[in-house]
Design an enzyme around this catalytic site. Structure first.
Site, PDB file in Angstrom:
ATOM      1  CG  HIS A  48      -1.983   1.043   1.146  1.00 38.38           C
ATOM      2  ND1 HIS A  48      -2.977   1.031   0.192  1.00 38.38           N
ATOM      3  CD2 HIS A  48      -2.215   2.155   1.904  1.00 38.38           C
ATOM      4  CE1 HIS A  48      -3.781   2.065   0.376  1.00 38.38           C
ATOM      5  NE2 HIS A  48      -3.341   2.770   1.405  1.00 38.38           N
ATOM      6  CG  HIS A  75      -1.577   6.824  -0.639  1.00 38.31           C
ATOM      7  ND1 HIS A  75      -2.477   6.222  -1.485  1.00 38.31           N
ATOM      8  CD2 HIS A  75      -2.063   6.616   0.609  1.00 38.31           C
ATOM      9  CE1 HIS A  75      -3.462   5.679  -0.775  1.00 38.31           C
ATOM     10  NE2 HIS A  75      -3.223   5.902   0.498  1.00 38.31           N
ATOM     11  NE  ARG A  88     -10.299  14.321   4.206  1.00 36.59           N
ATOM     12  CZ  ARG A  88     -11.570  13.961   4.001  1.00 36.59           C
ATOM     13  NH1 ARG A  88     -11.855  12.792   3.439  1.00 36.59           N
ATOM     14  NH2 ARG A  88     -12.549  14.753   4.387  1.00 36.59           N
ATOM     15  CE1 TYR A 116      -5.468  10.696  -2.766  1.00 36.79           C
ATOM     16  CE2 TYR A 116      -4.741   8.485  -2.206  1.00 36.79           C
ATOM     17  CZ  TYR A 116      -4.844   9.831  -1.894  1.00 36.79           C
ATOM     18  OH  TYR A 116      -4.315  10.289  -0.709  1.00 36.79           O
ATOM     19  CG  HIS A 118     -10.420   6.573  -1.535  1.00 40.27           C
ATOM     20  ND1 HIS A 118     -11.001   6.872  -0.308  1.00 40.27           N
ATOM     21  CD2 HIS A 118      -9.158   7.065  -1.496  1.00 40.27           C
ATOM     22  CE1 HIS A 118     -10.124   7.515   0.437  1.00 40.27           C
ATOM     23  NE2 HIS A 118      -9.000   7.654  -0.254  1.00 40.27           N
ATOM     24  NE  ARG A 178     -13.210   9.118   3.756  1.00 36.40           N
ATOM     25  CZ  ARG A 178     -12.171   8.376   4.098  1.00 36.40           C
ATOM     26  NH1 ARG A 178     -12.361   7.209   4.711  1.00 36.40           N
ATOM     27  NH2 ARG A 178     -10.939   8.774   3.839  1.00 36.40           N
ATOM     28  CG  HIS A 199      -8.047   3.664   1.920  1.00 37.47           C
ATOM     29  ND1 HIS A 199      -8.030   4.759   1.088  1.00 37.47           N
ATOM     30  CD2 HIS A 199      -6.756   3.312   2.091  1.00 37.47           C
ATOM     31  CE1 HIS A 199      -6.788   5.065   0.773  1.00 37.47           C
ATOM     32  NE2 HIS A 199      -5.986   4.193   1.361  1.00 37.47           N
ATOM     33  CD  GLU A 210      -6.604   5.483   7.624  1.00 32.69           C
ATOM     34  OE1 GLU A 210      -5.494   5.982   7.857  1.00 32.69           O
ATOM     35  OE2 GLU A 210      -7.194   5.609   6.522  1.00 32.69           O
ATOM     36  CG  HIS A 260      -5.786   1.637   6.923  1.00 31.12           C
ATOM     37  ND1 HIS A 260      -4.439   1.749   7.198  1.00 31.12           N
ATOM     38  CD2 HIS A 260      -6.055   2.532   5.926  1.00 31.12           C
ATOM     39  CE1 HIS A 260      -3.913   2.670   6.405  1.00 31.12           C
ATOM     40  NE2 HIS A 260      -4.869   3.151   5.626  1.00 31.12           N
ATOM     41  CG  ASP A 285      -1.066   4.681   4.078  1.00 27.79           C
ATOM     42  OD1 ASP A 285      -1.332   5.369   3.084  1.00 27.79           O
ATOM     43  OD2 ASP A 285      -1.866   4.525   5.014  1.00 27.79           O
TER      44      ASP A 285
END
Length: 457
Positions: A57, A59, A83, A122, A208, A211, A233, A236, A270, A321
């Site tokens: 995983h 990013h 975030r 993403y 993703h 949500r 995901h 988490e 997660h 991650d």
């Protein structure tokens, strides 16, 4: 190009063996393996060898912002405040920057003992949210980085449509991720095109999160996996669990397991917050739990219920991650140490009489390879020749052998004990340094100087 190797000592699927001789075909796969055989002229001679580990995983772009969120705000800091910083940062990234950052990330992974990566990708669009002329431009840059570094790559284009479980429109900060099913199909097709230029590449899909992708969305895009991996995901944060219950009446892992065909092609990243029934049923599904202990610690996520999950036969792998640090040994060490701190015990995640380091290493190799759909993680005929050589002369490993070598590396060491790394039989790390490090690090430094100009936290 074919090659032959002689390994003084190697961890094979059935245990440690000495004087292991390998033949590797032009595709990088092991075609022959013998034990107790002397080296032959022309063999590449290596010392103590472990199979390559998967980083399931990643990013990649977030590596460039590591350390920039360590200033307390006026309220309580959390994943959600982090975030917002991430959204601000990514608006500074163009395709050239993404390629430079991804290459640096892959260099650091290789030097830590990772030989394959699952890129949960993403960051698709231009800063204004419009697709590039090639919808897969950013995926192409991740692939270009892998061409430079030699890292084996599983591309996981991310589907991101909504901002919350009740399907609110994506926010301005999410405009570079956003796609409907039609645009997403183009993103996957272009990712396959670009990954097809690489020698060791797989393409899967990645809704993703619950949500950001509705159940109808997930059903619509699942055929695009075409037998490849499916990553998501999930659970988490406790806030995510509460929002899922409010919107659906169920916890996230339960909601997914009851409504989607979760099986051994899936990786639930997660899965930190599960109740006993979710733990049991996730383990029974055959899916892999994608654990990222350093990122989960950095973001204050919580601790995965590892004891109960492993007791139920669950499979797991590790990822770095957000790349707050890239260190294979530390990911596994923190996984175990988190359990020690909460249970006030030692050697929690292994059976009586079993090496904790060996147990964790074997399980993460197996689960990681499964999660990204690559033939790695074992030194055996038919597997890719991903070989990690430890430096037995390093003080941390002095006098060790067998499982004690793994224990000492994982619980007392770091990337400095990795001497060399081969991916598909090709040397990618020599004497502790990636063969492309100098070029990649120069480009990365120049890129970061440009990105950080005028940045304020």
């Amino acid at each position: 190009m074919s090659a032959d190797f002689h390994l003084a000592c190697a961890l094979l699927p059935d245990g440690w063996a000495r004087d292991v001789r390998l033949s590797v075909g032009p595709d990088g796969a092991i075609t022959a393996l013998s034990v107790g055989e002397a080296a032959q002229p022309g063999d590449t001679r290596l010392g103590t060898i472990l199979p390559g580990m998967t980083n399931l995983h990643s990013h990649a772009f977030q590596r460039a912002m590591a350390g920039l969120s360590e200033r307390r705000g006026s309220g309580t800091d959390s994943f959600w405040s982090w975030r917002e910083i991430m959204y601000r940062f990514l608006d500074r990234l163009d395709p050239d920057a993404v390629e430079a950052i991804a290459a640096m990330v892959q260099v650091e992974m290789l030097e830590a003992g990772f030989t394959a990566v699952g890129e949960f990708h993403y960051l698709h669009h231009a800063p204004d949210g419009s697709p590039y002329d090639d919808a897969g431009e950013m995926a192409a840059r991740i692939c270009a980085a892998a061409t430079t570094t030699g890292m084996a790559l599983t591309m996981l284009p991310v589907f991101y449509r909504w901002s919350g479980f009740k399907q609110a429109p994506a926010t301005p900060g999410q405009r570079r991720f956003n796609a409907d099913p039609d645009l997403y199909a183009r993103l996957v097709e272009r990712a396959r095109h670009h990954a097809g230029q690489l020698p060791h590449a797989v393409v899967g899909i990645a809704p993703h999160s619950l949500r950001a992708a509705s159940m109808d969305d997930i059903r619509a895009i699942l055929p695009l996996a075409d037998g490849g991996p499916v990553h998501i995901h999930i659970a988490e944060q406790t806030g995510e669990v509460d929002a899922c219950i409010d919107a659906t009446g169920a916890r996230p892992v339960r909601h997914l397991l009851d409504r989607q065909p979760v099986n051994d092609s899936w990786c639930l990243v997660h899965a930190t917050h599960m109740d006993a029934g979710e733990v049991r049923d996730l383990a029974a599904s055959g899916a892999v739990a994608g654990l990222c202990p350093m990122t989960e610690a950095s973001l204050g996520d919580g601790l995965f219920p590892a004891v109960d999950y492993l007791a139920a036969g669950g499979r797991f792998g590790i990822g770095s991650d957000s790349h707050i640090r890239i260190d294979l040994a530390e990911e596994l060490r923190l996984l175990e140490y988190g359990q020690r701190l909460t249970r006030r015990e030692r050697n929690v995640l292994s059976a009586p009489g079993v090496s904790t380091g060996r147990h964790l290493f074997d399980a993460a190799c197996e689960g990681g390879a499964q999660a990204i759909g690559q033939a790695t993680g074992r030194i055996a005929v038919g597997q890719r020749a991903d070989l990690v050589e430890l430096d037995e002369s390093h003080p941390v490993l002095a006098g060790r052998s067998g499982d004690a070598l793994i224990d000492s590396w994982l619980f007392a060491g770091d990337a400095r004990q990795v001497r060399s790394v081969h991916v598909g039989g090709i040397p990618r790390v020599i004497d502790g340094q990636a063969t492309c490090r100098e070029t990649v690090s120069r480009r990365y430094e120049k890129t970061l100087q440009s990105i950080m100009a005028g940045w304020t936290t």
